[in-house]
Design a protein around this motif. Structure first.
Motif, PDB file in Angstrom:
ATOM      1  N   LEU A   3      89.615 -52.275  54.102  1.00 20.27           N
ATOM      2  CA  LEU A   3      89.490 -53.495  53.208  1.00 20.27           C
ATOM      3  C   LEU A   3      90.876 -54.032  52.594  1.00 20.27           C
ATOM      4  O   LEU A   3      91.612 -53.232  52.084  1.00 20.27           O
ATOM      5  N   ALA A  49      81.417 -52.006  54.267  1.00 17.33           N
ATOM      6  CA  ALA A  49      82.185 -51.442  53.993  1.00 17.33           C
ATOM      7  C   ALA A  49      81.510 -49.690  54.063  1.00 17.33           C
ATOM      8  O   ALA A  49      80.527 -49.574  53.453  1.00 17.33           O
ATOM      9  N   HIS A  70      84.316 -52.396  57.926  1.00 19.62           N
ATOM     10  CA  HIS A  70      85.677 -51.788  57.388  1.00 19.62           C
ATOM     11  C   HIS A  70      85.123 -50.338  56.957  1.00 19.62           C
ATOM     12  O   HIS A  70      84.191 -50.069  56.277  1.00 19.62           O
ATOM     13  N   VAL A  72      86.191 -47.273  55.203  1.00 19.73           N
ATOM     14  CA  VAL A  72      86.698 -46.830  54.001  1.00 19.73           C
ATOM     15  C   VAL A  72      86.554 -45.315  53.449  1.00 19.73           C
ATOM     16  O   VAL A  72      85.683 -44.683  54.015  1.00 19.73           O
TER      17      VAL A  72
END
Lengths: 255, 255
Positions: A3, A49, A70, A72
């Motif tokens: 991110l 995410a 994304h 993470v």
């Protein structure tokens, strides 16, 4: 893809109503609910995410969203999360757009100024359980895409159609439809005739249904109190649950 | 008399379960609920912290508690409060002691491992509304005197008798009493015979009723789902509300 700082800022901004209204989207958190959103596939997804772990375990769900994905760390996820307990995944989805229905042929809810996000989410869950297609709400009701509502609804927002509407517009669109209101001093709902198609109005947690809307009710329904004294009211979501259950089981119970 | 530093420390310590159990008391906050506690007069009051304004407006209620009365500023009150919004009064009361009942002649609740304080408070409010005298709960249920439970109960703790109990002890004390459990795969509660005296078991929010206790049920009651798919369950307090309403209106509705 990680991110970016601007993405982190953006997701965090969506915790505020103003930002959700501007971008017309909202945040869904947690493995269960995100999984459900992805499996159902009706909502347009803007960003996901997730930890590597969750991504690995849910590859088939994430395949079509590769460009929006994304990876993470739990720590990074926590930075954009609203939840107190750590989780594995968060997504940003576009708010679903529903077309105002042409007719009402079933039990339909109208929420008048509800303020507690937990109550609204719980009522959506009630609507979901009882197969209620439409939940309308007054413009001063807490927003449906508030993260606490989304969380408490347990995914009901995927199945129940929610729409802000002035009550006058509903009345005009569906003339002659019976309008039941949950009130403290009404008739015993367990002894009332309950039609299959009706609007059931649930009022604000402390004020109840607004005086203006009370005048529009064709039937005033009360859940009889069995206490000698003390209890002033039921929680709004509990009252909604009891009334919906009674409407839904009216025929079954042969009342 | 102002609050001393040690009193401030003491009140704040009562936000923790350990301290409440040690001193066998709890905190009640807010004008409405404190007023109700004082008016009812059943609880032993240990300490009242109030603004001058509230004290002036409620002199008659406070008269007998003069020695326990502390006039504080809103700022001082905020220091000992758990509420986010400012309030006028807070009190510390002794936990009521109930004697285990000799018989059960009415609908009685047993809560099995409920974890959410808001749900427990809302269920106490349901019990209060439907005039249910006793709510028993398993030792692993969230504590009744948790401030969030007290707040959500809207004063129901003043009227409903709550007691922690092992289910086995209840069963031994009341042999032969019908035991209904709220389960997802049970019989339609709207088509069931519902006796006036019974124990109704409500399970944990995510796990439901524990397997051990499930074996003790004499009747498995389900609230029929009217949705085509999706909804997994109802909120525990909503389910409790629907079931209590159904028990209470069984005779009335002539089912």
């Amino acid at each position: 893809m990680k991110l970016s700082i601007s993405q982190i800022k953006y997701v965090k901004s969506l915790h505020a109503r103003k930002s959700r209204q501007k971008y017309h989207n909202f945040v869904v958190e947690g493995e269960k609910m995100c999984g459900e959103v992805l499996r159902q596939g009706d909502l347009e997804i803007e960003l996901i995410a997730t930890t590597q772990e969750w991504a690995d375990a849910n590859r088939s769900l994430l395949k079509v969203h590769e460009r929006r994905l994304h990876i993470v760390s739990t720590k990074e996820l926590k930075r954009v999360s609203l939840l107190a307990t750590p989780n594995q995944v968060l997504l940003v989805a576009c708010q679903p757009e529903h077309q105002f229905p042409g007719h009402i042929r079933d039990l339909t809810l109208y929420l008048d100024g509800l303020q507690d996000p937990g109550n609204l989410g719980t009522i959506l869950r009630v609507a979901d359980w009882f197969g209620i297609e439409w939940v309308f709400y007054s413009p001063d009701t807490v927003e449906v895409f508030n993260p606490k509502v989304v969380q408490a609804s347990m995914g009901a927002f995927l199945r129940v159609k929610c729409m802000a509407a002035e009550f006058g517009d509903l009345k005009e669109a569906f003339p002659g439809i019976p309008i039941y209101g949950a009130v403290l001093d009404g008739d015993n709902v367990f002894k009332m005739f309950l039609p299959p198609a009706a609007i059931l109005v649930i009022g604000n947690e402390s004020r109840g249904i607004s005086p203006m809307l009370q005048q529009q009710l064709t039937h005033r329904a009360a859940i009889p109190r069995h206490a000698i004294g003390g209890a002033e009211s039921l929680n709004a979501a509990v009252a909604a649950g009891i009334l919906c259950a009674t409407f839904r089981n009216y025929r079954v119970s042969g009342l």
